[in-house]
Design a protein around this motif. Structure first.
Motif, PDB file in Angstrom:
ATOM      1  N   ASP A 191       5.733  -1.458 -11.915  1.00  0.00           N
ATOM      2  CA  ASP A 191       5.659  -1.893 -13.311  1.00  0.00           C
ATOM      3  C   ASP A 191       4.480  -2.839 -13.525  1.00  0.00           C
ATOM      4  N   PHE A 192       4.285  -3.756 -12.600  1.00  0.00           N
ATOM      5  CA  PHE A 192       3.182  -4.712 -12.736  1.00  0.00           C
ATOM      6  C   PHE A 192       1.833  -4.010 -12.650  1.00  0.00           C
ATOM      7  N   VAL A 193       1.697  -3.092 -11.682  1.00  0.00           N
ATOM      8  CA  VAL A 193       0.422  -2.380 -11.514  1.00  0.00           C
ATOM      9  C   VAL A 193       0.134  -1.504 -12.726  1.00  0.00           C
ATOM     10  N   ALA A 194       1.169  -0.855 -13.277  1.00  0.00           N
ATOM     11  CA  ALA A 194       0.981  -0.025 -14.470  1.00  0.00           C
ATOM     12  C   ALA A 194       0.553  -0.876 -15.661  1.00  0.00           C
ATOM     13  N   LYS A 195       1.144  -2.044 -15.806  1.00  0.00           N
ATOM     14  CA  LYS A 195       0.761  -2.959 -16.882  1.00  0.00           C
ATOM     15  C   LYS A 195      -0.686  -3.402 -16.704  1.00  0.00           C
ATOM     16  N   ASN A 196      -1.086  -3.693 -15.471  1.00  0.00           N
ATOM     17  CA  ASN A 196      -2.471  -4.082 -15.201  1.00  0.00           C
ATOM     18  C   ASN A 196      -3.430  -2.951 -15.543  1.00  0.00           C
ATOM     19  N   ALA A 197      -3.026  -1.718 -15.236  1.00  0.00           N
ATOM     20  CA  ALA A 197      -3.890  -0.567 -15.532  1.00  0.00           C
ATOM     21  C   ALA A 197      -4.128  -0.440 -17.036  1.00  0.00           C
ATOM     22  N   ARG A 198      -3.089  -0.703 -17.821  1.00  0.00           N
ATOM     23  CA  ARG A 198      -3.261  -0.646 -19.281  1.00  0.00           C
ATOM     24  C   ARG A 198      -4.205  -1.736 -19.763  1.00  0.00           C
ATOM     25  N   GLU A 199      -4.131  -2.906 -19.148  1.00  0.00           N
ATOM     26  CA  GLU A 199      -5.029  -3.994 -19.524  1.00  0.00           C
ATOM     27  C   GLU A 199      -6.466  -3.672 -19.143  1.00  0.00           C
ATOM     28  N   VAL A 200      -6.650  -3.095 -17.959  1.00  0.00           N
ATOM     29  CA  VAL A 200      -7.993  -2.707 -17.522  1.00  0.00           C
ATOM     30  C   VAL A 200      -8.573  -1.649 -18.461  1.00  0.00           C
ATOM     31  N   MET A 201      -7.740  -0.705 -18.882  1.00  0.00           N
ATOM     32  CA  MET A 201      -8.212   0.314 -19.816  1.00  0.00           C
ATOM     33  C   MET A 201      -8.672  -0.338 -21.124  1.00  0.00           C
ATOM     34  N   ARG A 202      -7.948  -1.359 -21.553  1.00  0.00           N
ATOM     35  CA  ARG A 202      -8.343  -2.068 -22.780  1.00  0.00           C
ATOM     36  C   ARG A 202      -9.685  -2.771 -22.589  1.00  0.00           C
ATOM     37  N   PHE A 203      -9.895  -3.387 -21.415  1.00  0.00           N
ATOM     38  CA  PHE A 203     -11.181  -4.027 -21.143  1.00  0.00           C
ATOM     39  C   PHE A 203     -12.314  -3.008 -21.178  1.00  0.00           C
ATOM     40  N   LYS A 204     -12.066  -1.855 -20.552  1.00  0.00           N
ATOM     41  CA  LYS A 204     -13.122  -0.867 -20.384  1.00  0.00           C
ATOM     42  C   LYS A 204     -13.384  -0.068 -21.640  1.00  0.00           C
ATOM     43  N   ARG A 205     -12.494  -0.152 -22.626  1.00  0.00           N
ATOM     44  CA  ARG A 205     -12.729   0.545 -23.898  1.00  0.00           C
ATOM     45  C   ARG A 205     -14.033   0.056 -24.555  1.00  0.00           C
ATOM     46  N   ILE A 256       0.831  -1.200   0.000  1.00  0.00           N
ATOM     47  CA  ILE A 256       0.000   0.000   0.000  1.00  0.00           C
ATOM     48  C   ILE A 256       0.870   1.257   0.000  1.00  0.00           C
ATOM     49  N   MET A 257       1.868   1.285   0.872  1.00  0.00           N
ATOM     50  CA  MET A 257       2.717   2.471   0.967  1.00  0.00           C
ATOM     51  C   MET A 257       3.571   2.648  -0.280  1.00  0.00           C
ATOM     52  N   ASP A 258       4.062   1.540  -0.848  1.00  0.00           N
ATOM     53  CA  ASP A 258       4.882   1.639  -2.052  1.00  0.00           C
ATOM     54  C   ASP A 258       4.067   2.040  -3.273  1.00  0.00           C
ATOM     55  N   LEU A 259       2.765   1.863  -3.214  1.00  0.00           N
ATOM     56  CA  LEU A 259       1.892   2.314  -4.303  1.00  0.00           C
ATOM     57  C   LEU A 259       1.427   3.753  -4.093  1.00  0.00           C
ATOM     58  N   LEU A 263      -7.155  -5.937  -9.606  1.00  0.00           N
ATOM     59  CA  LEU A 263      -5.706  -6.107  -9.664  1.00  0.00           C
ATOM     60  C   LEU A 263      -5.395  -7.437  -8.984  1.00  0.00           C
ATOM     61  N   LEU A 264      -5.056  -8.452  -9.760  1.00  0.00           N
ATOM     62  CA  LEU A 264      -4.706  -9.765  -9.226  1.00  0.00           C
ATOM     63  C   LEU A 264      -3.187  -9.903  -9.233  1.00  0.00           C
ATOM     64  N   VAL A 265      -2.623 -10.076  -8.054  1.00  0.00           N
ATOM     65  CA  VAL A 265      -1.167 -10.147  -7.912  1.00  0.00           C
ATOM     66  C   VAL A 265      -0.784 -11.572  -7.496  1.00  0.00           C
TER      67      VAL A 265
END
Length: 465
Positions: free
Chosen positions: A443-457, A328-331, A423-425
């Motif tokens: 890096d992993f969370v940013a990659k997940n965010a891009r995937e979520v954006m693709r889903f939500k498009r 949480i703190m590192d994010l 976000l599944l880790v």
């Protein structure tokens, strides 16, 4: 909600010695009418009105000095009453306001106004307090100025004729060096302040209080790209923080002469570390159990051993809680509450709610699981209901193992069809994070965010006529 204590008919000019109204309470022996009569004679020339019957007791309750139900002094009220003199009593009272009634925001606001060369007035102080997060200050209120005048009575500041010049020795005695360091932060540029606070937060989790420069600069560039010029970080940010005594650039080869920027490491100085985490991370002390706060700087390598190399359930449970808190703190998020601790689930899982304000507000429900088998669909599905109930935006499920295909597919479907984001880790990413640090997690969370954006498009966008 951050509010100041209410002050009605309780200014130093009227009351004089802070101990006087408290001595009247003690002498009343638990009888409110007797106490009211004493206040009426002592402060209002014997006049019968609500000033003595309503305002004074309401102020004593608001400031935490008086228990109206029992008509007795609270513990802090008794401490103030028992002070050897009026000034000491005022200092005990003001220290209580700082620690329990957002008096630290008042001190910081005064210092901030003075650092900018502005006059401290009723209106300017109110505006500054609002900027520091204080709410419910009505137009006519004098709560803030009355509290400040009690700080003058305590010797923390000179009076208005000196524009409330701080008396450093007394200020340090009453509230410590914290507010002084916060005032230094207020004198920085916005970009320097953001950078310094990120360094303070991340340094808290490192035993040597040093952080890779890249971790801080990457966070600032990701969250506030309009404020930071990557090529000018050293010149515009780090040099200023070094000059203010808040940071020191270090490298492996030269402990005291690092270049900063995105190379080497940065050390948070004692001056920066003197700022408590609860002033940087809202609700930190109330959200994070005391037994975990003392272990916040446990190395990630030690947490990895707790989770993967330890046969003790209690150690695995502690490792799981520290994993959740560190992630949480590192994010860059602020923990709000542990919904479920590991000792309530046989040391197998932890539930934590966190919040962030990166351009927009977001609330996260984080569940960490230390299990041998894969996380099934049912465990992921139950988080949807909890997220809707708690009005969360992000559901993060972290495991030391992995997820079933059905659970992954379900999370994708929910992300694609609702407002929620998943976000599944998996354990592989957890191990990588514990081995290589914050950068791999980001890096992993940013990659997940891009995937979520693709889903939500694929979600329909409502367009007004």
């Amino acid at each position: 909600m951050k509010r100041l204590a209410s002050f009605n008919d309780f200014s130093p000019g009227l009351i004089g010695d802070i101990r006087r109204p408290l001595e009247i309470v003690a002498a009343a022996g638990g009888n409110l009418p007797t106490a009211v009569a004493g206040w009426r004679v002592a402060f209002f020339n014997g006049a019968v009105n609500k000033r003595s019957s309503t305002n004074v007791p309401a102020t004593l309750v608001s400031t935490g000095l008086f228990d109206r139900k029992t008509v007795t002094l609270t513990s802090i009220g008794e401490q103030v009453r028992s002070a050897p003199d009026a000034v000491t009593g005022a200092r005990i009272f003001c220290k209580h306001l700082v620690e329990n009634h957002n008096g630290d925001a008042l001190v910081t606001a005064v210092l901030a106004l003075r650092s900018r060369g502005e006059k401290v007035s009723k209106d300017s102080l109110k505006r500054e307090l609002v900027a520091h997060g204080i709410e419910k200050l009505s137009t006519a209120t004098t709560d803030h100025t009355t509290a400040l005048n009690w700080m003058v009575a305590a010797g923390m500041f000179l009076d208005s004729t000196k524009n409330y010049e701080p008396v450093d020795t007394v200020l340090t005695q009453v509230v410590g060096g914290t507010v002084t360091e916060l005032a230094i932060l207020d004198g920085l540029t916005t970009a320097q302040r953001i950078f310094a606070l990120a360094l303070r937060r991340l340094a808290a989790t490192e035993p040597d209080h040093t952080v890779p420069s890249k971790d801080i600069t990457d966070e600032c560039l990701q969250q506030y790209p309009h404020l930071f010029d990557e090529d000018q970080l050293r010149k515009k940010i780090i040099v200023g923080l070094e000059g203010a005594g808040l940071a020191q650039a270090v490298t492996a080869s030269s402990p005291s002469k690092g270049r900063g920027g995105k190379s080497g490491r940065l050390e948070a100085t004692a001056k920066l570390l003197s700022i408590p985490l609860h002033l940087i991370i809202p609700d930190f002390d109330s959200a994070v159990p005391k037994d975990l706060r003392g272990k916040i700087n446990t190395p990630l390598s030690s947490i990895q051993k707790m989770l993967f190399d330890n046969t003790s359930k209690n150690q695995r449970g502690l490792g799981l809680e520290l994993l959740a808190l560190r992630m949480i703190m590192d994010l860059g998020l602020s923990p709000r509450a542990f919904r479920l601790r590991s000792n309530e689930t046989a040391q197998a899982e932890v539930d934590l709610t966190a919040e962030g304000a990166h351009l927009l507000f977001s609330r996260w429900n984080l569940q960490c699981k230390c299990i041998t088998g894969k996380v099934p669909l049912s465990d992921v599905a139950k988080e949807v209901g909890l997220a809707i109930h708690s009005k969360a935006h992000v559901v993060a499920v972290v495991t030391t193992s992995d997820f079933t295909k059905e659970a992954v597919r379900y999370a994708h479907d929910i992300s694609a069809s609702t407002h929620l984001q998943f976000l599944l880790v998996p354990g592989k990413v957890v191990r990588d994070y514990l081995k290589n640090g914050r950068g791999s997690l980001i890096d992993f969370v940013a990659k997940n965010a891009r995937e979520v954006m693709r889903f939500k498009r694929g979600q329909p966008i409502a367009v007004g006529e």
